[in-house]
Motif scaffolding. Structure first.
Motif, PDB file in Angstrom:
ATOM      1  N   PHE A 103       0.791  -1.386  -0.060  1.00 39.60           N
ATOM      2  CA  PHE A 103      -0.082  -0.052   0.335  1.00 39.60           C
ATOM      3  C   PHE A 103       0.853   1.206   0.052  1.00 39.60           C
ATOM      4  CE2 PHE A 103      -3.152  -2.974   2.141  1.00 39.60           C
ATOM      5  CZ  PHE A 103      -3.958  -3.185   1.049  1.00 39.60           C
ATOM      6  N   GLU A 104       2.047   1.034   0.503  1.00 40.46           N
ATOM      7  CA  GLU A 104       2.850   2.246   0.445  1.00 40.46           C
ATOM      8  C   GLU A 104       3.535   2.572  -0.810  1.00 40.46           C
ATOM      9  OE1 GLU A 104       4.552   1.736   5.374  1.00 40.46           O
ATOM     10  OE2 GLU A 104       5.638   0.864   3.550  1.00 40.46           O
ATOM     11  N   ARG A 105       3.702   1.519  -1.572  1.00 43.06           N
ATOM     12  CA  ARG A 105       4.037   1.490  -2.960  1.00 43.06           C
ATOM     13  C   ARG A 105       3.226   1.954  -3.844  1.00 43.06           C
ATOM     14  NH1 ARG A 105       6.771  -3.939  -5.407  1.00 43.06           N
ATOM     15  NH2 ARG A 105       7.974  -3.700  -3.474  1.00 43.06           N
ATOM     16  N   ASP A 106       1.888   1.568  -3.457  1.00 45.61           N
ATOM     17  CA  ASP A 106       0.552   2.305  -4.096  1.00 45.61           C
ATOM     18  C   ASP A 106       0.565   3.925  -4.140  1.00 45.61           C
ATOM     19  OD1 ASP A 106      -0.452   0.067  -5.291  1.00 45.61           O
ATOM     20  OD2 ASP A 106      -1.678  -0.097  -3.646  1.00 45.61           O
ATOM     21  N   VAL A 107       1.162   4.401  -3.071  1.00 50.78           N
ATOM     22  CA  VAL A 107       1.164   5.900  -2.903  1.00 50.78           C
ATOM     23  C   VAL A 107       2.233   6.521  -3.701  1.00 50.78           C
ATOM     24  CG1 VAL A 107       1.299   7.819  -1.263  1.00 50.78           C
ATOM     25  CG2 VAL A 107       0.124   5.611  -0.760  1.00 50.78           C
ATOM     26  N   THR A 108       3.210   5.790  -3.950  1.00 46.31           N
ATOM     27  CA  THR A 108       4.361   6.453  -4.451  1.00 46.31           C
ATOM     28  C   THR A 108       4.880   5.825  -5.919  1.00 46.31           C
ATOM     29  OG1 THR A 108       5.941   4.770  -3.272  1.00 46.31           O
ATOM     30  CG2 THR A 108       5.434   6.643  -2.370  1.00 46.31           C
ATOM     31  N   VAL A 109       4.167   4.696  -6.300  1.00 38.59           N
ATOM     32  CA  VAL A 109       4.543   4.171  -7.542  1.00 38.59           C
ATOM     33  C   VAL A 109       3.248   4.138  -8.249  1.00 38.59           C
ATOM     34  CG1 VAL A 109       5.418   2.274  -8.827  1.00 38.59           C
ATOM     35  CG2 VAL A 109       6.383   2.900  -6.775  1.00 38.59           C
ATOM     36  N   ASP A 110       2.883   4.679  -9.428  1.00 38.17           N
ATOM     37  CA  ASP A 110       1.880   4.547 -10.268  1.00 38.17           C
ATOM     38  C   ASP A 110       2.010   4.088 -11.384  1.00 38.17           C
ATOM     39  OD1 ASP A 110       3.073   6.459 -11.749  1.00 38.17           O
ATOM     40  OD2 ASP A 110       1.562   8.065 -11.133  1.00 38.17           O
ATOM     41  N   ARG A 111       2.994   3.365 -11.992  1.00 38.56           N
ATOM     42  CA  ARG A 111       3.204   2.593 -13.315  1.00 38.56           C
ATOM     43  C   ARG A 111       3.889   1.387 -12.745  1.00 38.56           C
ATOM     44  NH1 ARG A 111       0.080   6.050 -14.009  1.00 38.56           N
ATOM     45  NH2 ARG A 111      -0.060   7.330 -15.794  1.00 38.56           N
ATOM     46  N   CYS A 112       3.710   0.148 -13.664  1.00 36.68           N
ATOM     47  CA  CYS A 112       4.505  -1.004 -13.790  1.00 36.68           C
ATOM     48  C   CYS A 112       5.131  -1.380 -14.840  1.00 36.68           C
ATOM     49  CB  CYS A 112       3.335  -1.939 -13.414  1.00 36.68           C
ATOM     50  SG  CYS A 112       3.910  -3.760 -13.197  1.00 36.68           S
ATOM     51  N   ALA A 113       6.642  -1.398 -14.974  1.00 39.55           N
ATOM     52  CA  ALA A 113       7.247  -1.581 -16.002  1.00 39.55           C
ATOM     53  C   ALA A 113       7.243  -2.713 -16.985  1.00 39.55           C
ATOM     54  CB  ALA A 113       8.806  -1.429 -15.474  1.00 39.55           C
ATOM     55  N   ASP A 114       7.115  -3.803 -16.133  1.00 42.12           N
ATOM     56  CA  ASP A 114       6.911  -5.243 -16.871  1.00 42.12           C
ATOM     57  C   ASP A 114       6.229  -6.345 -16.089  1.00 42.12           C
ATOM     58  OD1 ASP A 114       8.976  -5.913 -15.053  1.00 42.12           O
ATOM     59  OD2 ASP A 114      10.688  -5.307 -16.516  1.00 42.12           O
ATOM     60  N   TRP A 115       6.364  -7.343 -16.578  1.00 42.87           N
ATOM     61  CA  TRP A 115       5.478  -8.625 -15.653  1.00 42.87           C
ATOM     62  C   TRP A 115       6.363  -8.919 -14.550  1.00 42.87           C
ATOM     63  CZ3 TRP A 115       1.011 -11.159 -15.744  1.00 42.87           C
ATOM     64  CH2 TRP A 115       0.714 -12.155 -15.178  1.00 42.87           C
ATOM     65  N   ALA A 116       7.564  -8.633 -14.636  1.00 41.05           N
ATOM     66  CA  ALA A 116       8.591  -8.985 -13.198  1.00 41.05           C
ATOM     67  C   ALA A 116       8.156  -8.006 -12.095  1.00 41.05           C
ATOM     68  CB  ALA A 116      10.020  -9.116 -13.648  1.00 41.05           C
ATOM     69  N   ALA A 117       8.004  -6.757 -12.665  1.00 43.72           N
ATOM     70  CA  ALA A 117       7.556  -5.924 -11.505  1.00 43.72           C
ATOM     71  C   ALA A 117       6.170  -6.013 -10.925  1.00 43.72           C
ATOM     72  CB  ALA A 117       7.745  -4.455 -12.177  1.00 43.72           C
ATOM     73  N   LEU A 118       5.403  -6.461 -11.934  1.00 42.51           N
ATOM     74  CA  LEU A 118       3.944  -6.814 -11.639  1.00 42.51           C
ATOM     75  C   LEU A 118       3.992  -7.893 -10.417  1.00 42.51           C
ATOM     76  CD1 LEU A 118       0.917  -6.368 -11.354  1.00 42.51           C
ATOM     77  CD2 LEU A 118       0.884  -7.806 -13.552  1.00 42.51           C
ATOM     78  N   MET A 119       4.673  -9.019 -10.670  1.00 39.87           N
ATOM     79  CA  MET A 119       4.646 -10.162  -9.773  1.00 39.87           C
ATOM     80  C   MET A 119       5.511  -9.734  -8.416  1.00 39.87           C
ATOM     81  SD  MET A 119       3.384 -12.743 -10.983  1.00 39.87           S
ATOM     82  CE  MET A 119       2.026 -11.603 -11.764  1.00 39.87           C
ATOM     83  N   ASP A 120       6.554  -8.818  -8.508  1.00 38.22           N
ATOM     84  CA  ASP A 120       6.940  -8.308  -7.382  1.00 38.22           C
ATOM     85  C   ASP A 120       6.032  -7.816  -6.466  1.00 38.22           C
ATOM     86  OD1 ASP A 120       9.453  -7.754  -5.557  1.00 38.22           O
ATOM     87  OD2 ASP A 120       9.019  -5.666  -6.247  1.00 38.22           O
ATOM     88  N   TYR A 121       5.182  -6.741  -7.123  1.00 39.06           N
ATOM     89  CA  TYR A 121       4.019  -6.014  -6.611  1.00 39.06           C
ATOM     90  C   TYR A 121       3.226  -6.991  -5.883  1.00 39.06           C
ATOM     91  CZ  TYR A 121      -0.149  -3.372  -5.680  1.00 39.06           C
ATOM     92  OH  TYR A 121      -1.341  -2.773  -5.001  1.00 39.06           O
ATOM     93  N   CYS A 122       2.673  -8.224  -6.638  1.00 39.10           N
ATOM     94  CA  CYS A 122       1.802  -9.296  -6.024  1.00 39.10           C
ATOM     95  C   CYS A 122       2.642  -9.832  -4.795  1.00 39.10           C
ATOM     96  CB  CYS A 122       1.625 -10.131  -6.995  1.00 39.10           C
ATOM     97  SG  CYS A 122       0.394  -9.451  -8.397  1.00 39.10           S
ATOM     98  N   ARG A 123       3.750  -9.988  -4.900  1.00 42.27           N
ATOM     99  CA  ARG A 123       4.429 -10.635  -3.570  1.00 42.27           C
ATOM    100  C   ARG A 123       4.069  -9.828  -2.327  1.00 42.27           C
ATOM    101  NH1 ARG A 123       6.008 -11.185   0.535  1.00 42.27           N
ATOM    102  NH2 ARG A 123       7.842 -11.789   1.307  1.00 42.27           N
ATOM    103  N   TYR A 124       3.963  -8.720  -2.378  1.00 42.70           N
ATOM    104  CA  TYR A 124       3.497  -7.928  -1.195  1.00 42.70           C
ATOM    105  C   TYR A 124       2.120  -7.546  -1.325  1.00 42.70           C
ATOM    106  CZ  TYR A 124       8.292  -7.340  -0.686  1.00 42.70           C
ATOM    107  OH  TYR A 124       9.877  -7.573  -0.556  1.00 42.70           O
ATOM    108  N   SER A 125       1.344  -7.500  -2.199  1.00 43.27           N
ATOM    109  CA  SER A 125      -0.026  -7.008  -2.128  1.00 43.27           C
ATOM    110  C   SER A 125      -0.805  -8.066  -2.048  1.00 43.27           C
ATOM    111  CB  SER A 125      -0.343  -6.410  -3.479  1.00 43.27           C
ATOM    112  OG  SER A 125      -0.372  -6.856  -4.732  1.00 43.27           O
ATOM    113  N   ALA A 126      -0.717  -9.370  -2.641  1.00 37.98           N
ATOM    114  CA  ALA A 126      -1.392 -10.497  -2.627  1.00 37.98           C
ATOM    115  C   ALA A 126      -1.191 -11.706  -1.934  1.00 37.98           C
ATOM    116  CB  ALA A 126      -1.672 -10.821  -4.138  1.00 37.98           C
ATOM    117  N   MET A 127       0.109 -12.222  -2.092  1.00 35.98           N
ATOM    118  CA  MET A 127       0.844 -13.324  -1.489  1.00 35.98           C
ATOM    119  C   MET A 127       0.705 -13.410   0.083  1.00 35.98           C
ATOM    120  SD  MET A 127       3.891 -14.059  -4.050  1.00 35.98           S
ATOM    121  CE  MET A 127       3.487 -13.646  -5.912  1.00 35.98           C
ATOM    122  N   PRO A 128       0.752 -12.495   0.692  1.00 37.56           N
ATOM    123  CA  PRO A 128       0.883 -12.370   2.133  1.00 37.56           C
ATOM    124  C   PRO A 128      -0.747 -12.697   2.777  1.00 37.56           C
ATOM    125  CG  PRO A 128       1.894 -10.426   1.493  1.00 37.56           C
ATOM    126  CD  PRO A 128       1.232 -11.026   0.265  1.00 37.56           C
TER     127      PRO A 128
END
Length: 281
Positions: A103-128
């Motif tokens: 959620f902190e990343r949502d405030v400071t980052v508003d674009r996703c460069a590639d699939w790897a970046a999206l999966m890294d986001y999911c590592r914190y936003s969904a998997m936990p």
């Protein structure tokens, strides 16, 4: 509180989510910690996604959430409640902390460069989220990879369904920019009433990648010891598979992708009953 929004709550509850949250399938003894985690996540999500609040205000409020997790009495109430539940049940607080990172990343980052970046986001936003639920049920952490694949798939499905709304309301794009570019889609396409051919191709391509995640998570439900949790996971898996099918056929900017209640209930029953019967036997 000059220049700030006093209450950032969206009013959204667990019954409004796209996938089941602590449904009747779960044992009553496990529902309380799952709901405490949901209330914590809902409060943090409402902060990060608020349309009028400033980035500074959002980060300050998320800091209060983290302070509550760490035991600061002045921290957010939802975080203090979750901390108490986790302490009472001996649950690992790492999952809640990871979720706040997203959620902190949502405030400071508003674009996703590639699939790897999206999966890294999911590592914190969904998997936990899934990991926490597994810990609540005392499941073996060896099954985390299947959980992680399913949770990432659910997150991407939500992003695809809401891609137009996310852009119009908070100017956030979760679709990987390199895949948009590959299909000659632009940010402006997300503001349209209908998806452009390039945006449709992007959505279909990402739906295909999500289908690959669901292939990894397909054995997940059968590997769960708790019969009721296994049934709920089977339901979520089936709903996700169906939504991927729908995303490949329907335009989320102009057509309904979400299931209607009767359709979702039928899919859920067909997924849950065999699991419940097999586990009972």
């Amino acid at each position: 509180m000059s220049g700030q929004v006093a209450n950032l709550a969206s009013g959204k509850g667990h019954r409004d989510e796209n996938f089941p949250v602590a449904s009747f399938l779960l044992s009553a003894k496990h529902r309380a910690p799952v709901m405490a985690f949901y209330r914590f996540a809902r409060a943090a999500d409402d902060i990060a996604d608020h349309e009028q609040a400033s980035a500074t205000d959002k980060l300050d409020r998320l800091a209060r959430m983290r302070a509550g997790l760490e035991g600061d009495a002045a921290g957010a109430a939802e975080a203090l409640d979750l901390r108490a539940v986790m302490a009472e049940r001996g649950l690992d607080p790492v999952h809640a902390g990871d979720l706040l990172t997203a959620f902190e990343r949502d405030v400071t980052v508003d674009r996703c460069a590639d699939w790897a970046a999206l999966m890294d986001y999911c590592r914190y936003s969904a998997m936990p989220v899934g990991r926490f639920v597994l810990d609540v049920h005392g499941e073996d952490r060896a099954i985390w990879p299947a959980n992680d694949a399913l949770c990432a798939a659910l997150q991407v499905i939500n992003h695809l369904q809401d891609c137009g709304k996310d852009y119009r309301t908070i100017r956030r794009i979760y679709l990987p920019l390199d895949i948009l570019a590959e299909h000659r889609a632009t940010e402006a396409d997300l503001a349209r009433d209908h998806a452009s051919p390039g945006l449709r191709d992007t959505i279909v391509a990402l739906a295909g990648r999500t289908r690959s995640l669901l292939a990894v998570s397909a054995p997940f439900a059968a590997s769960i010891r708790d019969r009721k949790l296994a049934a709920e996971v089977a339901v979520i898996q089936r709903l996700a598979e169906s939504l991927v099918d729908r995303l490949e056929r329907f335009d989320p900017l102009s057509e309904r992708v979400h299931h209607r209640k009767a359709e979702a209930a039928l899919l859920a029953a067909r997924a849950a009953l065999p699991m419940l019967l097999r586990r009972t036997a």
